[in-house]
Scaffold this active site. Structure first.
Site, PDB file in Angstrom:
ATOM      1  CB  SER A 129      38.361  -6.459  13.846  1.00 46.41           C
ATOM      2  OG  SER A 129      37.370  -5.556  13.414  1.00 46.41           O
ATOM      3  CG  HIS A 143      36.014   0.362  13.368  1.00 47.49           C
ATOM      4  ND1 HIS A 143      37.023   1.064  12.732  1.00 47.49           N
ATOM      5  CD2 HIS A 143      36.133  -0.925  12.957  1.00 47.49           C
ATOM      6  CE1 HIS A 143      37.704   0.246  11.951  1.00 47.49           C
ATOM      7  NE2 HIS A 143      37.199  -0.965  12.066  1.00 47.49           N
ATOM      8  CG  ASN A 145      41.103  -3.889  11.762  1.00 50.21           C
ATOM      9  OD1 ASN A 145      42.126  -3.665  11.122  1.00 50.21           O
ATOM     10  ND2 ASN A 145      40.499  -5.056  11.764  1.00 50.21           N
ATOM     11  CE1 TYR A 146      45.851   0.763  15.579  1.00 48.78           C
ATOM     12  CE2 TYR A 146      44.200  -0.028  17.134  1.00 48.78           C
ATOM     13  CZ  TYR A 146      44.909   1.014  16.558  1.00 48.78           C
ATOM     14  OH  TYR A 146      44.671   2.308  16.947  1.00 48.78           O
TER      15      TYR A 146
END
Length: 338
Positions: A129, A143, A145-146
């Site tokens: 993240s 931003h 996130n994975y």
């Protein structure tokens, strides 16, 4: 798909976990390195582990009984970035007894919840993240996130999926920046499925929305969750492409804007926009709720993603015809960029 997953041998499931960990750890390291090179400042790193009571404790586990890898990295008051909060996690946990994935705030389906147990549901999760707030108000916040998630049933995971995305939050809108960010992500999506970009852009526009303000948090990007259409290998290749698209989608925008002149009024507007960012995190972000409820997220990581300075003003309407008013108008309804 569920039957296919259950038929796979345990070694294959462990391989899936390992491959997902590798992809997200690579994104974590590559992005940190690129940010440090641009800023000239090193991240401060803080690892965490869980004690025998399941509480987060600073530092790595000394007795090697906790397989959790949990790393926060923070950069404060750098030359280019005012604050960057970055996190990598790989852990096993258990949903509290009686808690389903949907009740915990995770974006999920009834099918996934069929795998949960009233006695507590074991799971595995890994992901990276990133929340990055530049110094210059002309450069946008970003931003990304994975993540990969497995619900464990018996000796084998009984359900799995990918989730994630990236979105842009400018204080001052430069349409060429928005187009670039979306175009790079569209190219990553198009290499795998021509329907992905429009689907995931729409999902991003719908998710990163502040209902009580009647406006979006930013100008979007892509967002998906509970992605399990196709084989694990196909989806891992897609998600890996998305992780690799993040640096070329975002850092050129910072390079372009980081040295632009700005006033204290511009800085104050940036703080107001950051206030909206905080409002979304505290009121609408389901990932945060799930992370806290499941024990996947350490509360320090949440505050690490917050801006260093944010502001709220009563009736903060910008002057008509100003750049600030133009941004506010754009945020009222989604539009196409790529």
């Amino acid at each position: 798909m569920l039957e296919t997953v259950l038929e796979k041998p345990l070694q294959s499931q462990l391989a899936m976990r390992s491959q997902a960990e590798k992809a997200f750890r690579q994104m974590f390291e590559n992005t940190c390195q690129a940010i440090e090179q641009l800023d000239g400042t090193k991240f401060v790193e803080q690892p965490w582990h869980r004690d025998s009571n399941g509480l987060w404790v600073a530092g790595s586990s000394s007795d090697n009984t906790d397989d959790t890898i949990y790393i926060d990295r923070a950069l404060h008051n750098g030359n280019v970035f005012e604050k960057a909060g970055i996190n990598y996690v790989s852990l096993e946990g258990t949903l509290p007894p009686g808690m389903t994935l949907q009740k915990s705030g995770a974006l999920s389906t009834a099918e996934a919840d069929h795998t949960t147990s009233s006695e507590g549901t074991p799971f595995f999760a890994t992901g990276a993240s990133f929340v990055i707030h530049p110094q210059n108000p002309m450069a946008p916040t970003v931003h990304a996130n994975y993540r990969y998630f497995q619900v464990k049933g018996g000796n084998q995971p009984s359900y799995w999926w990918f989730g994630g995305g990236a979105d842009l939050t400018p204080a001052y809108l430069f349409e060429e920046d928005a187009a670039h960010f979306h175009r790079v992500h569209k190219e990553a999506c198009d290499r795998h499925n021509p329907s992905y970009y429009l689907r995931f852009k729409q999902a991003c526009d719908e998710y990163f929305y502040i209902p009580h303000r009647g406006e979006s948090r930013g100008i979007g990007g892509i967002f998906f969750d509970h992605l399990k259409e196709g084989s694990f290998e196909e989806l891992l290749a897609f998600v890996t492409d998305c992780t690799e698209a993040f640096i070329p989608a975002y850092l050129p925008l910072v390079e372009r804007r980081k040295d632009m002149p700005f006033s204290e009024e511009n800085k104050q507007w940036q703080r107001i926009v950051r206030g909206r960012y905080v409002e979304f995190i505290l009121t609408s972000d389901r990932g945060i709720r799930f992370g806290l409820a499941s024990g996947m997220v350490n509360q320090q990581s949440i505050f690490n993603c917050m801006p260093a300075l944010a502001s709220w003003e009563y009736d903060d309407q910008p002057a008509p015809g100003s750049p600030e008013a133009m941004l506010r108008e754009v945020l009222k309804s989604a539009r196409g960029w790529a």
